[in-house]
Motif scaffolding. Structure first.
Motif, short mmCIF file in Angstrom:
data_model
loop_
_atom_site.label_atom_id
_atom_site.label_comp_id
_atom_site.label_asym_id
_atom_site.label_seq_id
_atom_site.Cartn_x
_atom_site.Cartn_y
_atom_site.Cartn_z
N LEU A 113 0.81 -1.21 0.00
CA LEU A 113 0.00 0.00 0.00
C LEU A 113 0.85 1.27 0.00
O LEU A 113 0.48 2.27 -0.59
CB LEU A 113 -0.95 0.02 1.20
N HIS A 126 1.82 -9.85 -2.37
CA HIS A 126 0.59 -9.09 -2.15
C HIS A 126 -0.30 -9.78 -1.14
O HIS A 126 -0.42 -10.99 -1.12
CB HIS A 126 -0.16 -8.94 -3.47
N LEU A 127 -0.94 -8.96 -0.31
CA LEU A 127 -1.83 -9.48 0.72
C LEU A 127 -3.28 -9.12 0.41
O LEU A 127 -4.15 -9.97 0.40
CB LEU A 127 -1.44 -8.93 2.09
N LEU A 128 -3.55 -7.85 0.16
CA LEU A 128 -4.93 -7.38 -0.04
C LEU A 128 -5.27 -7.18 -1.50
O LEU A 128 -6.45 -7.18 -1.87
CB LEU A 128 -5.15 -6.05 0.69
N THR A 129 -4.30 -6.99 -2.33
CA THR A 129 -4.54 -6.73 -3.75
C THR A 129 -4.09 -7.93 -4.55
O THR A 129 -3.30 -8.74 -4.08
CB THR A 129 -3.79 -5.47 -4.19
N PRO A 130 -4.58 -8.08 -5.78
CA PRO A 130 -4.23 -9.26 -6.57
C PRO A 130 -2.74 -9.32 -6.90
O PRO A 130 -2.06 -8.28 -6.92
CB PRO A 130 -5.07 -9.13 -7.84
N ASP A 131 -2.26 -10.51 -7.17
CA ASP A 131 -0.86 -10.66 -7.57
C ASP A 131 -0.60 -9.86 -8.83
O ASP A 131 -1.41 -9.84 -9.76
CB ASP A 131 -0.55 -12.15 -7.83
N TYR A 133 -0.46 -6.66 -9.00
CA TYR A 133 -1.10 -5.34 -8.93
C TYR A 133 -0.04 -4.25 -8.93
O TYR A 133 0.88 -4.27 -8.12
CB TYR A 133 -1.91 -5.29 -7.65
#
Lengths: 157, 209
Positions: A113, A126-131, A133
Motif C-alpha cells: 500500500l 501481495h496481501l490485499l490486492t491481486p498478484d 497489482y
C-alpha cells in the motif's frame, strides 16, 4: 517505563541509530530511530518486555516516508511507538518479522500500500490486492481511476 | 449426451421387470405390466442424468407430448428447490443469514443454502467483490452444475456501491459472471432478498429449454 528510562535502556545498544525518545500521548514513549539500527532496536525493545507487535504502518509525507511500529508490553500494560524516517526515493528497512513473527502480514500490507520494502522478509508478496497489482494506493501520488480503466489494468495482470 | 466414449463408457440402458403383482403397491397402475426403461443412474453425470431422466419419464407418460409436460415438470422442480451457495462476502451476508432464520424463513420457498458449490444452482453474491476474490468467485461459479443462476444482492454486487472508484473493488459482479436478478439496497432487507428469489423463480418459469 517513561521516556528517560527507555532512552537509558536503549542508548547503549543503539548508539547513533537512536534519534530520540520523547513523550507521546497514550503511549509509554515515542522512539525515533535510523533504519541502520533497526534490528538492534527491535531486539532491544522486545527484550524490555514488549512481546506483542500491535501494528505496522507507513505514511507518505511526500518528501519522505515514515514507518511506524506499535508494540505492547503485557507487564507494563503500555504501548510504545517506534518510528523511522525513510527517504522517498529508496524506502526500505530491515524486517521485524524475525523478532515479532506477526510483523509478516503487516509488512506485506505496508509494502503493497505504501511501497516500503522490508529487507529479508520471508514472504513479501501481495496481501490485499491481486498478484501483479501495479498500484500503491496509499501513496499521495495515486490517482483515483475510473472503474473501467482500473479494470483493464487489474484484470490482465 | 456429450460424454466422450473414450473417456467414459456410455450409460447402459436396461429393461427392468416390475416386481410381481403381489408385491406392488396400489397406485402404480400406469406402469402395470410395462417394461420400464432403466438406466444405471449411478453411472451418470448430472448433465447426462437430466436427458436420461426426461426420456424415462417421457416413456411413462405416453398420452402427452414431451414439450408440454416434461420441460415444465423439470422447470417446476428446479425453481421450487433453488439451493443458493452458503457464503458471505460482506454486510449483505448478515441480511442473507436473517432471511434464512426463523423470522423470514426462506426455506418455505424451498431455498436451502448449501455449503458446496456442487450442490447449488444459485449463487447469491452478497457483498463487495474485490479483485483479490474475483478469481475465487469465478472458480465457485464454474464448479456449480448447470442450470445455474446468479443474484447480485445489494449495491456493491450490483455496481460497486460506494466503493465503485476504490482501487480494489470490482464495479459490479456482472463483470465476472452473468447476473439474472439485481437487488437494490445497502444492504437489502430480507424481504427484498426473498422478492429477488421469487422474481428469479418467475424468470425460470418463463425459461425455454
Amino acid at each position: 517505563m517513561g521516556p528517560e528510562e527507555l532512552r537509558a535502556a536503549l542508548a547503549p545498544a543503539l548508539g547513533p541509530s537512536l534519534v530520540g525518545v520523547e513523550p507521546f500521548e497514550g503511549f509509554a514513549a515515542r522512539v525515533r530511530f535510523r533504519r541502520e539500527g533497526a534490528t538492534e532496536l527491535f531486539r532491544a525493545v522486545h527484550g524490555l518486555g514488549n512481546t506483542h507487535l500491535s501494528m505496522v504502518a507507513g505514511i507518505d509525507w511526500v518528501d519522505h516516508r515514515e514507518v511506524l511500529y506499535i508494540v505492547w508490553s503485557d507487564a507494563a500494560k503500555q504501548y510504545t511507538l517506534l518510528s523511522a524516517d525513510l527517504p522517498a526515493d529508496d524506502p526500505h528497512i530491515e524486517t521485524a518479522s524475525g523478532v515479532w513473527p506477526s510483523a509478516n502480514w503487516h509488512e506485506r500490507e505496508t509494502w503493497e500500500l505504501v511501497d516500503i520494502t522490508f529487507d529479508h522478509h520471508p514472504d513479501l508478496r501481495h496481501l490485499l490486492t491481486p498478484d501483479g497489482y501495479e498500484f500503491r494506493p496509499l501513496l499521495r501520488s495515486f490517482k483515483i481511476h475510473e472503474p473501467e480503466e482500473l479494470e483493464v489494468k487489474v484484470r490482465h495482470v | 449426451m456429450s460424454a466422450s466414449p473414450s473417456v467414459r463408457p456410455a450409460p447402459v440402458a436396461r429393461s427392468m421387470t416390475l416386481p410381481p403383482e403381489s408385491l406392488r403397491l396400489e397406485g402404480e397402475l400406469p406402469m402395470a405390466g410395462a417394461a420400464v426403461p432403466f438406466v444405471e443412474i449411478e453411472a451418470l453425470r448430472a448433465r447426462e442424468f437430466i436427458p436420461a431422466a426426461k426420456e424415462a419419464l417421457g416413456s411413462l407418460i405416453s398420452n402427452r407430448s414431451r414439450e408440454t409436460l416434461i420441460g415444465p415438470v423439470f422447470n417446476w422442480a428446479g425453481r421450487n428447490s433453488l439451493f443458493p451457495l452458503h457464503w458471505g462476502l460482506a454486510c449483505c451476508a448478515i441480511e442473507f443469514a436473517a432471511a434464512f432464520g426463523a423470522r423470514w424463513d426462506a426455506e418455505r420457498f424451498g431455498v436451502v443454502a448449501r455449503s458446496s458449490p456442487r450442490q447449488c444452482d444459485l449463487m447469491i453474491v452478497n457483498g463487495t467483490v474485490t479483485w483479490k476474490v474475483a478469481h475465487k468467485l469465478i472458480t465457485l461459479y464454474e464448479q456449480m452444475p448447470e442450470p445455474k443462476w446468479v443474484i447480485a444482492m445489494g449495491n456493491c454486487a450490483t455496481g460497486g456501491g460506494p466503493f465503485r472508484t476504490a482501487y480494489s473493488v470490482v464495479p459490479g459482479v456482472d463483470k465476472l459472471v452473468p447476473v439474472d436478478v439485481y437487488i437494490a439496497g445497502c444492504p437489502p432487507r430480507p424481504e427484498a432478498l426473498l422478492d429477488g428469489i421469487l422474481t428469479l423463480e418467475k424468470l425460470i418459469r418463463e425459461r425455454k429449454e
